[in-house]
Design a protein around this motif. Sequence first.
Motif, mmCIF file in Angstrom:
data_model
loop_
_atom_site.group_PDB
_atom_site.id
_atom_site.type_symbol
_atom_site.label_atom_id
_atom_site.label_comp_id
_atom_site.label_asym_id
_atom_site.label_seq_id
_atom_site.Cartn_x
_atom_site.Cartn_y
_atom_site.Cartn_z
ATOM 1 N N GLN A 1 52.078 -48.350 58.633
ATOM 2 C CA GLN A 1 51.888 -46.678 58.086
ATOM 3 C C GLN A 1 51.002 -46.832 56.779
ATOM 4 O OE1 GLN A 1 55.440 -44.257 58.023
ATOM 5 N NE2 GLN A 1 54.507 -42.939 56.566
ATOM 6 N N ARG A 2 50.102 -45.945 56.751
ATOM 7 C CA ARG A 2 49.249 -45.744 55.676
ATOM 8 C C ARG A 2 49.759 -44.863 54.719
ATOM 9 N NH1 ARG A 2 45.588 -46.573 59.866
ATOM 10 N NH2 ARG A 2 43.982 -48.035 59.203
ATOM 11 N N MET B 1 52.038 -45.264 51.844
ATOM 12 C CA MET B 1 53.153 -45.574 51.618
ATOM 13 C C MET B 1 53.373 -46.082 50.076
ATOM 14 S SD MET B 1 54.995 -47.317 54.907
ATOM 15 C CE MET B 1 56.469 -46.795 54.516
ATOM 16 N N SER B 2 54.212 -45.161 49.265
ATOM 17 C CA SER B 2 54.440 -45.850 47.923
ATOM 18 C C SER B 2 55.539 -46.698 48.212
ATOM 19 C CB SER B 2 54.918 -44.624 47.197
ATOM 20 O OG SER B 2 56.326 -44.059 47.729
ATOM 21 N N ASN B 3 55.673 -47.394 47.023
ATOM 22 C CA ASN B 3 56.794 -48.478 47.299
ATOM 23 C C ASN B 3 58.461 -47.739 47.590
ATOM 24 O OD1 ASN B 3 55.266 -50.706 46.484
ATOM 25 N ND2 ASN B 3 55.474 -50.405 44.333
ATOM 26 N N GLU B 4 58.409 -46.550 47.017
ATOM 27 C CA GLU B 4 59.548 -45.767 47.603
ATOM 28 C C GLU B 4 59.558 -45.545 49.074
ATOM 29 O OE1 GLU B 4 57.413 -44.977 44.968
ATOM 30 O OE2 GLU B 4 58.507 -44.932 43.130
ATOM 31 N N ASP B 5 58.618 -45.315 49.522
ATOM 32 C CA ASP B 5 58.469 -45.170 50.816
ATOM 33 C C ASP B 5 58.842 -46.283 51.477
ATOM 34 O OD1 ASP B 5 57.709 -42.351 50.577
ATOM 35 O OD2 ASP B 5 55.653 -42.932 50.437
ATOM 36 N N ILE B 6 58.323 -47.416 50.989
ATOM 37 C CA ILE B 6 58.659 -48.662 51.819
ATOM 38 C C ILE B 6 59.824 -49.103 51.693
ATOM 39 C CG2 ILE B 6 58.200 -51.194 51.666
ATOM 40 C CD1 ILE B 6 55.461 -50.473 50.664
ATOM 41 N N ILE B 7 60.631 -48.766 50.643
ATOM 42 C CA ILE B 7 61.908 -49.067 50.438
ATOM 43 C C ILE B 7 62.882 -48.106 51.522
ATOM 44 C CG2 ILE B 7 64.070 -48.806 48.871
ATOM 45 C CD1 ILE B 7 62.137 -49.456 46.645
ATOM 46 N N LYS C 1 61.720 -46.574 54.371
ATOM 47 C CA LYS C 1 61.639 -46.869 55.677
ATOM 48 C C LYS C 1 62.246 -48.158 56.201
ATOM 49 C CE LYS C 1 59.676 -46.412 59.552
ATOM 50 N NZ LYS C 1 60.025 -44.986 60.456
ATOM 51 N N ILE C 2 62.129 -49.224 55.390
ATOM 52 C CA ILE C 2 62.710 -50.615 55.936
ATOM 53 C C ILE C 2 64.160 -50.405 55.661
ATOM 54 C CG2 ILE C 2 63.258 -52.892 54.959
ATOM 55 C CD1 ILE C 2 60.152 -52.951 54.002
ATOM 56 N N THR C 3 64.855 -49.648 54.826
ATOM 57 C CA THR C 3 66.358 -49.259 54.695
ATOM 58 C C THR C 3 66.666 -48.480 55.943
ATOM 59 O OG1 THR C 3 66.339 -49.282 52.446
ATOM 60 C CG2 THR C 3 68.276 -48.141 53.608
ATOM 61 N N GLU C 4 65.791 -47.474 56.324
ATOM 62 C CA GLU C 4 66.003 -46.827 57.428
ATOM 63 C C GLU C 4 66.184 -47.572 58.868
ATOM 64 O OE1 GLU C 4 63.225 -43.702 60.094
ATOM 65 O OE2 GLU C 4 63.703 -43.073 57.979
ATOM 66 N N MET C 5 65.237 -48.459 59.145
ATOM 67 C CA MET C 5 65.028 -49.511 60.089
ATOM 68 C C MET C 5 66.266 -50.424 59.968
ATOM 69 S SD MET C 5 60.906 -50.069 59.888
ATOM 70 C CE MET C 5 60.732 -51.154 61.394
ATOM 71 N N GLY C 6 66.900 -50.582 58.995
ATOM 72 C CA GLY C 6 68.235 -51.448 58.978
ATOM 73 C C GLY C 6 67.871 -52.834 58.616
ATOM 74 N N TYR C 7 66.793 -53.020 57.773
ATOM 75 C CA TYR C 7 66.477 -54.393 57.611
ATOM 76 C C TYR C 7 66.493 -54.732 56.012
ATOM 77 C CZ TYR C 7 64.745 -54.140 62.291
ATOM 78 O OH TYR C 7 64.411 -53.796 63.418
ATOM 79 N N ASN D 1 65.016 -52.040 43.381
ATOM 80 C CA ASN D 1 65.334 -50.901 43.806
ATOM 81 C C ASN D 1 65.899 -50.739 45.516
ATOM 82 O OD1 ASN D 1 64.644 -48.680 41.854
ATOM 83 N ND2 ASN D 1 62.942 -50.310 41.663
ATOM 84 N N GLY D 2 66.616 -52.038 45.901
ATOM 85 C CA GLY D 2 67.245 -52.107 47.026
ATOM 86 C C GLY D 2 66.866 -53.078 47.912
ATOM 87 N N LEU D 3 65.599 -53.660 48.038
ATOM 88 C CA LEU D 3 65.236 -54.903 48.892
ATOM 89 C C LEU D 3 65.422 -56.185 48.128
ATOM 90 C CD1 LEU D 3 62.101 -53.222 50.710
ATOM 91 C CD2 LEU D 3 64.643 -53.081 51.082
ATOM 92 N N ARG D 4 66.738 -56.585 47.737
ATOM 93 C CA ARG D 4 66.800 -57.678 46.741
ATOM 94 C C ARG D 4 66.550 -58.923 47.284
ATOM 95 N NH1 ARG D 4 73.057 -56.638 45.380
ATOM 96 N NH2 ARG D 4 73.222 -56.155 47.626
ATOM 97 N N ASN D 5 66.194 -59.038 48.741
ATOM 98 C CA ASN D 5 65.767 -60.478 49.220
ATOM 99 C C ASN D 5 64.182 -60.524 49.533
ATOM 100 O OD1 ASN D 5 68.528 -61.357 49.339
ATOM 101 N ND2 ASN D 5 68.778 -60.176 51.056
ATOM 102 N N VAL D 6 63.501 -59.629 49.072
ATOM 103 C CA VAL D 6 62.042 -59.818 49.148
ATOM 104 C C VAL D 6 61.661 -60.897 48.285
ATOM 105 C CG1 VAL D 6 59.735 -58.525 48.697
ATOM 106 C CG2 VAL D 6 61.890 -57.318 49.694
#
Length: 413
Positions: free
Chosen positions: A290-291, A293-299, A301-307, A328-333
Amino acid sequence: MIEKLYLPDIIGKGYGEFWRFKGRYKVVKGSRASKKSSTQALKVIVEMIQNPHINWLVVRKTERTLRDSCFAQLKWAIRRLKVEPYFKCTTSPLEIIYEPTGQKILFRGLDDPLKVTSITVDVGGLCRLWVEEAYEITSEDAFNRLDESIRGQLPEGMYHQVVLTFNPWSDRHWLKKRFFDEPSPNVLAMTTNYLCNEFLSESDLVLFEEMKKNPRRYAVAGKGEWGVVDGLVYDDWEERAFDWREVTKKPSVRSAFGLDFGFTNDPSALFCGLVDTEAREIYVFDEMYQRGMSNEDIIEKITEMGYSKERIKADSADPKSIAYLRKNGLRNVRGAKKGPDSVRAGISLIRGYKIIIHPRCVKFITEISNYVWDKDKFDNMINKPIDDFNHLMDAMRYALEEFDGRKGVSVLM
């Protein structure tokens, strides 16, 4: 009372023949910003208002892509034509109803064949089909089954029609031979591009001028010409439906996630795969593409996808974004390794695997079908891939660096 509008002012130039054609198939390949989808959306709404017998079936390869593409485009057309009071748009189920008559626009994905073949309408006939992003449908047989669903008796003067709109990424696609190489009076096959779109802004036109620096991409995404695919980087792959839960039952299978950052011109892309280190197979089971996307959007979306809890390797060229995601939520990146030979080494590793792609990963299929080796000024291939169709390809490479291709074992920590 519906306000009278002058349609040529709304539609603009370049689509007169498209608007008038009454044969079975209208097939439009075009560049970005060529008005093909917006013009078709306007045509859908106008036809329903003008003829009480017409119902539309709108299809993409996967159902999940419809809401943010065709459904949104048709709602735009309703607003543009100033007929909002007469249409009811619902998301559950996903459909649009012309309330004065009860005519419907129905939305389906080819990932659920039963829902496509069992469609009926209460008013009029299901006599129109719009296949958006038709390039995503890699099986001509799948299209034939869909085509056959648009049939039945119609009142005198009515006709069935199938509309296909797409970007012409590869000249090897069945669409080219079927509709463009074999002329038929029952087919309107046309090519459009941004030059017929008088509604573009100056900033839009600047993007196309910049695109000219990449002649191969400009030919397809700018001028609407067929892409010529020669020298695929990855040729050992297939599209096949599979249950990822069954794949994960094998002890030799590990997950692999990769993230490539983008924003305005390039998409942010998430690769979601399973790697069988014994069978030497990569299973691609999900994607984000997706074009804007801010960092907040990425977080989100990935959370919504379950990853959100998965170990994700991201493009280390953007350490600030990686730090933000981690905080801000994706601690394993984690940042992927970079080096002067990392691209070639990563490609070499992946080429040692067979790649199985779930049909719903349409963007991954498009990229891998067009990801080729670059050429020098003498038109000779060089040992470097093109800088195009590479967002999910890069994300896959980041994800797979966790695996030692020489030993065939995971080196996950």
